[in-house]
Design a protein around this motif. Structure first.
Motif, mmCIF file in Angstrom:
data_model
loop_
_atom_site.group_PDB
_atom_site.id
_atom_site.type_symbol
_atom_site.label_atom_id
_atom_site.label_comp_id
_atom_site.label_asym_id
_atom_site.label_seq_id
_atom_site.Cartn_x
_atom_site.Cartn_y
_atom_site.Cartn_z
ATOM 1 N N ALA A 1 0.815 -1.212 0.000
ATOM 2 C CA ALA A 1 0.000 0.000 0.000
ATOM 3 C C ALA A 1 0.850 1.264 0.000
ATOM 4 C CB ALA A 1 -0.941 -0.004 1.212
ATOM 5 N N ALA A 2 1.940 1.273 0.763
ATOM 6 C CA ALA A 2 2.792 2.460 0.833
ATOM 7 C C ALA A 2 3.399 2.776 -0.537
ATOM 8 C CB ALA A 2 3.889 2.269 1.875
ATOM 9 N N ARG A 3 3.804 1.725 -1.245
ATOM 10 C CA ARG A 3 4.422 1.958 -2.553
ATOM 11 C C ARG A 3 3.399 2.460 -3.562
ATOM 12 N NH1 ARG A 3 7.589 -2.938 -2.141
ATOM 13 N NH2 ARG A 3 6.830 -3.724 -4.136
ATOM 14 N N TYR A 4 2.150 2.022 -3.446
ATOM 15 C CA TYR A 4 1.118 2.531 -4.339
ATOM 16 C C TYR A 4 0.976 4.042 -4.164
ATOM 17 C CZ TYR A 4 -0.390 -2.309 -5.030
ATOM 18 O OH TYR A 4 -0.446 -3.637 -5.335
ATOM 19 N N ARG A 5 1.074 4.509 -2.916
ATOM 20 C CA ARG A 5 0.983 5.944 -2.676
ATOM 21 C C ARG A 5 2.219 6.662 -3.210
ATOM 22 N NH1 ARG A 5 -1.309 3.875 2.169
ATOM 23 N NH2 ARG A 5 0.703 3.931 3.229
ATOM 24 N N ASP A 6 3.387 6.062 -3.044
ATOM 25 C CA ASP A 6 4.627 6.696 -3.486
ATOM 26 C C ASP A 6 4.687 6.843 -4.999
ATOM 27 O OD1 ASP A 6 5.438 6.826 -0.865
ATOM 28 O OD2 ASP A 6 6.739 5.059 -0.972
ATOM 29 N N ILE A 7 4.202 5.849 -5.719
ATOM 30 C CA ILE A 7 4.308 5.864 -7.172
ATOM 31 C C ILE A 7 3.524 7.016 -7.774
ATOM 32 C CG2 ILE A 7 2.337 4.409 -7.814
ATOM 33 C CD1 ILE A 7 5.875 4.025 -9.205
ATOM 34 N N ALA A 8 2.509 7.509 -7.062
ATOM 35 C CA ALA A 8 1.683 8.602 -7.571
ATOM 36 C C ALA A 8 2.449 9.912 -7.678
ATOM 37 C CB ALA A 8 0.457 8.788 -6.674
ATOM 38 N N ALA A 9 3.618 9.991 -7.045
ATOM 39 C CA ALA A 9 4.406 11.226 -7.068
ATOM 40 C C ALA A 9 5.135 11.429 -8.396
ATOM 41 C CB ALA A 9 5.421 11.218 -5.922
ATOM 42 N N TYR A 10 5.224 10.382 -9.211
ATOM 43 C CA TYR A 10 5.964 10.490 -10.463
ATOM 44 C C TYR A 10 5.080 11.024 -11.584
ATOM 45 C CZ TYR A 10 9.451 7.657 -8.078
ATOM 46 O OH TYR A 10 10.370 7.204 -7.182
ATOM 47 N N SER A 11 5.729 11.533 -12.648
ATOM 48 C CA SER A 11 4.980 12.065 -13.783
ATOM 49 C C SER A 11 4.474 10.934 -14.670
ATOM 50 C CB SER A 11 5.861 12.999 -14.612
ATOM 51 O OG SER A 11 6.835 12.259 -15.338
ATOM 52 N N LEU A 12 3.425 11.230 -15.414
ATOM 53 C CA LEU A 12 2.846 10.247 -16.329
ATOM 54 C C LEU A 12 3.874 9.804 -17.369
ATOM 55 C CD1 LEU A 12 0.402 8.682 -17.454
ATOM 56 C CD2 LEU A 12 -0.224 10.749 -18.717
ATOM 57 N N ASP A 13 4.646 10.743 -17.904
ATOM 58 C CA ASP A 13 5.636 10.402 -18.921
ATOM 59 C C ASP A 13 6.711 9.471 -18.368
ATOM 60 O OD1 ASP A 13 4.340 11.899 -20.819
ATOM 61 O OD2 ASP A 13 5.637 13.654 -20.615
ATOM 62 N N ASN A 14 7.178 9.751 -17.145
ATOM 63 C CA ASN A 14 8.208 8.911 -16.544
ATOM 64 C C ASN A 14 7.690 7.498 -16.275
ATOM 65 O OD1 ASN A 14 10.079 10.956 -16.601
ATOM 66 N ND2 ASN A 14 9.910 11.467 -14.449
ATOM 67 N N VAL A 15 6.476 7.407 -15.794
ATOM 68 C CA VAL A 15 5.892 6.088 -15.515
ATOM 69 C C VAL A 15 5.692 5.315 -16.817
ATOM 70 C CG1 VAL A 15 3.840 4.893 -14.652
ATOM 71 C CG2 VAL A 15 4.836 6.772 -13.340
ATOM 72 N N HIS A 16 5.255 5.992 -17.857
ATOM 73 C CA HIS A 16 5.073 5.346 -19.152
ATOM 74 C C HIS A 16 6.387 4.759 -19.665
ATOM 75 C CE1 HIS A 16 3.983 4.598 -23.286
ATOM 76 N NE2 HIS A 16 4.763 5.568 -23.737
ATOM 77 N N GLU A 17 7.444 5.560 -19.613
ATOM 78 C CA GLU A 17 8.745 5.081 -20.083
ATOM 79 C C GLU A 17 9.219 3.882 -19.264
ATOM 80 O OE1 GLU A 17 13.294 6.780 -20.891
ATOM 81 O OE2 GLU A 17 11.741 8.090 -20.063
ATOM 82 N N ALA A 18 9.028 3.952 -17.945
ATOM 83 C CA ALA A 18 9.451 2.850 -17.073
ATOM 84 C C ALA A 18 8.635 1.592 -17.343
ATOM 85 C CB ALA A 18 9.315 3.264 -15.611
ATOM 86 N N ARG A 19 7.326 1.748 -17.563
ATOM 87 C CA ARG A 19 6.483 0.574 -17.840
ATOM 88 C C ARG A 19 6.910 -0.108 -19.133
ATOM 89 N NH1 ARG A 19 0.076 0.747 -16.823
ATOM 90 N NH2 ARG A 19 0.440 -1.426 -17.407
ATOM 91 N N LEU A 20 7.211 0.672 -20.160
ATOM 92 C CA LEU A 20 7.627 0.074 -21.424
ATOM 93 C C LEU A 20 8.882 -0.778 -21.237
ATOM 94 C CD1 LEU A 20 7.095 2.966 -24.012
ATOM 95 C CD2 LEU A 20 5.746 0.880 -23.779
ATOM 96 N N LEU A 21 9.831 -0.272 -20.477
ATOM 97 C CA LEU A 21 11.087 -0.984 -20.273
ATOM 98 C C LEU A 21 10.892 -2.235 -19.411
ATOM 99 C CD1 LEU A 21 13.493 2.035 -19.665
ATOM 100 C CD2 LEU A 21 13.508 0.493 -21.633
ATOM 101 N N ILE A 22 10.223 -2.066 -18.272
ATOM 102 C CA ILE A 22 10.110 -3.166 -17.312
ATOM 103 C C ILE A 22 9.144 -4.234 -17.810
ATOM 104 C CG2 ILE A 22 9.331 -3.773 -14.981
ATOM 105 C CD1 ILE A 22 10.454 -1.029 -14.097
ATOM 106 N N GLU A 23 8.001 -3.822 -18.356
ATOM 107 C CA GLU A 23 7.036 -4.813 -18.816
ATOM 108 C C GLU A 23 7.570 -5.615 -20.000
ATOM 109 O OE1 GLU A 23 2.739 -3.135 -17.292
ATOM 110 O OE2 GLU A 23 3.297 -2.763 -19.374
ATOM 111 N N ALA A 24 8.403 -4.989 -20.841
ATOM 112 C CA ALA A 24 9.006 -5.746 -21.941
ATOM 113 C C ALA A 24 9.861 -6.886 -21.406
ATOM 114 C CB ALA A 24 9.843 -4.813 -22.818
ATOM 115 N N GLN A 25 10.642 -6.593 -20.375
ATOM 116 C CA GLN A 25 11.489 -7.625 -19.776
ATOM 117 C C GLN A 25 10.645 -8.702 -19.092
ATOM 118 O OE1 GLN A 25 14.753 -7.840 -20.021
ATOM 119 N NE2 GLN A 25 15.038 -9.603 -18.670
ATOM 120 N N VAL A 26 9.623 -8.259 -18.369
ATOM 121 C CA VAL A 26 8.775 -9.189 -17.623
ATOM 122 C C VAL A 26 8.016 -10.120 -18.565
ATOM 123 C CG1 VAL A 26 6.701 -9.316 -16.187
ATOM 124 C CG2 VAL A 26 8.537 -7.757 -15.563
#
Length: 242
Positions: free
Chosen positions: A97-122
């Motif tokens: 739960a704490a991490r869900y709250r923390d992740i909201a502090a990042y920008s949409l663009d940064n999260v999008h870029e991170a998802r593309l990289l991490i989800e591709a590997q996963v």
């Protein structure tokens, strides 16, 4: 690993915690839906049958989990009416739960870029390691999504289960954690997006393409389908804000 074992391992795979009972698993799932904004105070809970279908558990398990959450004051159960969310204060009941709250502090663009990289590997790892029983589960999940095509909340519950089942199958708990955290970003706003006509049907079509890549054990196809899906999520969310 069969589907029941996979579900019981959900917390262990995504948070390093020991295995818990199926009832505890459902308690944490519902609490997580509240912590991430899929469910909000005043929202009616999907029926026991609908939740059981979305989570691949029995109605008795769902009923027991609802009772536990009601004793914590998180759900309000009144005989003859729908169970509703009474509080967002889920404490430690929600996984990460704490991490869900923390992740909201990042920008949409940064999260999008991170998802593309991490989800591709996963997803590439999941394509090669996924058990046949998990593929069956993903088919059942898509059927549950189609049954929820007129219910954005229920669809998002099914959607989260679809994604996290794939993340868990990667065999890398760290990457699975990171992918799950990034998935949770702005889920409360995704409710508005999936409420738009055709949005759920488009997401289900994306899921079918992802599943096709997983079934053929084609990492490139599965990763490409995931990228299309994530980019669509990014674009529709950005349009919502603009």
């Amino acid at each position: 690993m069969d589907v029941r074992a996979m579900l019981e391992d959900d917390v262990a795979a995504l948070g390093g915690a020991p295995k818990k009972s199926m009832k505890d698993f459902v308690v944490q799932k519902i609490a997580t839906f509240i912590a991430t904004g899929i469910l909000k105070v005043g929202d009616p809970l999907p029926s026991e049958r609908e939740l059981a279908s979305a989570l691949s558990v029995s109605r008795e398990t769902v009923r027991g989990a609802i009772l536990i959450l009601s004793t914590h004051g998180i759900l309000s159960v009144v005989h003859g009416t729908r169970t509703v969310v009474a509080s967002e204060d889920v404490g430690e009941l929600a996984v990460q739960a704490a991490r869900y709250r923390d992740i909201a502090a990042y920008s949409l663009d940064n999260v999008h870029e991170a998802r593309l990289l991490i989800e591709a590997q996963v997803v590439r790892a999941a394509t090669l390691k996924m058990e046949p029983s998990t593929l069956d589960y993903l088919h059942e999940s898509i059927a549950a999504q189609e049954a929820a095509c007129d219910d954005p909340v229920r669809f998002l519950i099914c959607d989260r289960e679809f994604h996290t089942a794939i993340y868990r199958s990667s065999g890398n708990a760290v990457l699975a954690d990171m992918a799950a955290d990034l998935y949770s970003y702005l889920l409360s706003h995704r409710r508005r997006v999936v409420s738009q006509p055709g949005s759920i049907a488009t997401s289900i079509a994306d899921h079918r393409m992802i599943l096709a890549g997983l079934e053929t054990r084609d990492p490139d196809a599965a990763a490409a389908a995931f990228a299309v899906h994530e980019t669509r999520i990014y674009t529709t969310t950005k349009l919502l804000f603009s």
